[in-house]
Design a protein around this motif. Structure first.
Motif, short mmCIF file in Angstrom:
data_model
loop_
_atom_site.label_atom_id
_atom_site.label_comp_id
_atom_site.label_asym_id
_atom_site.label_seq_id
_atom_site.Cartn_x
_atom_site.Cartn_y
_atom_site.Cartn_z
N VAL A 23 12.32 40.65 -11.06
CA VAL A 23 11.31 39.81 -10.44
C VAL A 23 12.02 38.18 -10.47
O VAL A 23 12.45 37.60 -11.56
N VAL A 24 12.33 37.79 -9.27
CA VAL A 24 13.07 36.67 -9.11
C VAL A 24 12.08 35.30 -9.59
O VAL A 24 12.84 34.46 -10.25
N GLY A 25 10.81 35.23 -9.01
CA GLY A 25 10.18 34.43 -9.38
C GLY A 25 8.93 34.39 -8.51
O GLY A 25 8.44 35.11 -7.89
N VAL A 26 7.85 33.29 -8.96
CA VAL A 26 6.66 33.31 -8.17
C VAL A 26 6.65 32.04 -7.45
O VAL A 26 7.08 30.91 -7.56
N VAL A 27 5.79 32.15 -6.22
CA VAL A 27 5.63 31.15 -5.21
C VAL A 27 4.13 31.10 -5.08
O VAL A 27 3.32 31.95 -4.84
N GLU A 28 3.60 29.84 -5.23
CA GLU A 28 2.36 29.33 -5.34
C GLU A 28 2.15 28.87 -3.86
O GLU A 28 2.62 27.67 -3.37
N THR A 62 -1.97 32.32 -4.93
CA THR A 62 -2.38 31.04 -4.58
C THR A 62 -2.92 30.50 -6.00
O THR A 62 -2.90 31.21 -7.02
N PRO A 63 -3.39 29.20 -5.92
CA PRO A 63 -3.74 28.46 -7.43
C PRO A 63 -4.94 29.14 -7.92
O PRO A 63 -5.33 29.01 -9.10
N ALA A 91 -8.74 34.20 -9.62
CA ALA A 91 -8.90 35.57 -9.15
C ALA A 91 -7.70 35.97 -8.24
O ALA A 91 -7.26 37.15 -8.56
N ALA A 92 -7.12 35.39 -7.53
CA ALA A 92 -5.83 35.66 -6.75
C ALA A 92 -4.56 35.94 -8.01
O ALA A 92 -3.86 36.77 -7.65
N ALA A 93 -4.52 34.90 -8.96
CA ALA A 93 -3.53 35.02 -9.68
C ALA A 93 -3.57 36.27 -10.66
O ALA A 93 -2.44 36.83 -10.80
N GLU A 94 -4.70 36.79 -10.98
CA GLU A 94 -4.83 37.90 -11.79
C GLU A 94 -4.38 38.91 -10.94
O GLU A 94 -3.66 39.88 -11.53
#
Length: 379
Positions: free
Chosen positions: A277-282, A254-255, A258-261
């Motif tokens: 690692v293909v990528g990140v989904v927010e 999520t944006p 704390a969740a990103a870390e």
């Protein structure tokens, strides 16, 4: 001109087993075809042997068989006589479905297998990883791909509800035929435990359960296999890397800072397991307001930060694949068992998830484990 018997056999070849997705004639299910002439026309009795006595889709097979044969000119009545396969027939069927292999193998690790395997990961729970997985699977299947999903979140399984799976798997001795919902083959530990009962397992049992889901389940020829991983970097994440070394990671966050870390840790496991690692989904990026503005409930920038940090960590570009807004339709669709990409595809979340599914579906598989058709040259 073909005889009536030949026409009946040809019609039966169009009847598809709803679980295995192959013609019943190819599966050895047609036991007999008997034709009796009457003044009103031919009465055709078709003997069909089911894989198990309690086949949950017996009525579907009966209906489809009746419709296919009844459409033949000169047929006045169709009788479907159901039976059950013998142990020898089931053994032959299992061997045929496994490509002649007598024992279970994980098909996605075999040379020449072209299935793209995506492990959907997150650092912590509650970021919408399972919602992303369910909608990716449904969107890809709606686009014509053959898709399978392993609910590998053994402690927090939720995909059966999100995908609307309403029946248990069928077993052919030691082979499991997964239920199909919205065109997606689904397997989950939730299909094997009583409602409300917790799963209290340690590492070795988790590894064995995942291994069974991959090897003992008949997946058929899949274009894409999605694994909904439990949050964090525990036993299942390590087992996936061991059992499916060609799997690629999609990290959901999520944006919120704390969740990103925490999400970075889920992606950083790739440096040890050598996964791509293909990528990140927010997810939950913002909520669209009636006046056209965006309310960023959980802050902003978390997905970009994770993507940038993982790019540095793994030494390769890790893009931000999508930003999925907070959408009531997404939650409602998950609770009802019809993913939002099908129930409300033009909603903000539906559009974002359909775009993500399209981009992942278009990616070609890497060369790991694939034959290159090269022969050594000796001088």
């Amino acid at each position: 001109m073909p005889s009536l018997s030949e026409s009946v056999r040809a019609a039966l070849a169009t009847v598809i087993d709803p679980e295995i997705r192959r013609p019943i004639t190819d599966l050895g299910m047609v036991r007999s075809v008997d034709i009796t002439e009457s003044p009103a026309g031919a009465v055709v009795t078709v003997g069909i042997d089911l894989t198990t006595a309690g086949c949950p889709l017996k009525d579907t097979i009966t209906k489809d068989t009746t419709a296919a044969v009844r459409a033949i000119d000169g047929v006045a009545e169709v009788v479907v006589a159901m039976g059950v396969m013998s142990a020898e027939q089931r053994s032959e069927l299992r061997s045929m479905l496994r490509g002649g292999e007598p024992e279970p193998v994980i098909p996605f690790t075999q040379p020449g297998n072209l299935t793209r395997v995506y492990a959907i990961a997150s650092g912590k729970g509650g970021v919408g990883k399972s919602s992303v997985t369910a909608n990716l699977a449904a969107a890809m299947a709606a686009d014509g791909l053959s898709v399978g999903v392993v609910d590998a979140d053994v402690y927090g399984f939720s995909l059966p509800r999100m995908l609307g799976v309403d029946r248990p798997p069928t077993k052919v001795d030691d082979m499991i035929l997964p239920p199909i919902a919205h065109g997606v083959k689904v397997i989950s530990i939730g299909m094997f435990v009583p409602s409300g009962q917790p799963v209290v397992w340690r590492g070795p049992m988790l590894h064995r359960a995942l291994q069974q889901f991959l090897a003992d389940v008949f997946w058929g020829d899949l274009d894409v296999l999605l694994l909904d991983l439990p949050p964090g970097t525990g036993d299942i994440a390590i087992s996936v890397a061991q059992l499916l070394p060609n799997s690629e990671l999609v990290v959901v966050t999520t944006p919120q800072v704390a969740a990103a870390e925490v999400a970075e840790r889920a992606g950083s496991i790739a440096t040890q397991t050598r996964q791509h690692v293909v990528g990140v989904v927010e997810n939950m990026s913002w909520m669209d307001q009636p006046d056209g503005t965006r309310l960023e409930i959980f802050g902003s920038g978390g997905g970009s930060v994770v993507a940038a940090n993982l790019s540095t960590l793994v030494g390769a570009p890790v893009p931000l694949l999508a930003q999925v807004p907070l959408d009531v339709a997404l939650r409602e669709a998950g609770d009802e068992g019809t993913p939002v990409v099908l129930r409300d595809p033009d909603s903000p979340a539906g559009q974002a998830l359909r775009g993500l599914a399209t981009s992942l579906a278009k990616r070609s598989r890497g060369l790991a484990g694939r034959p290159l058709g090269l022969s050594p040259v000796t001088s």
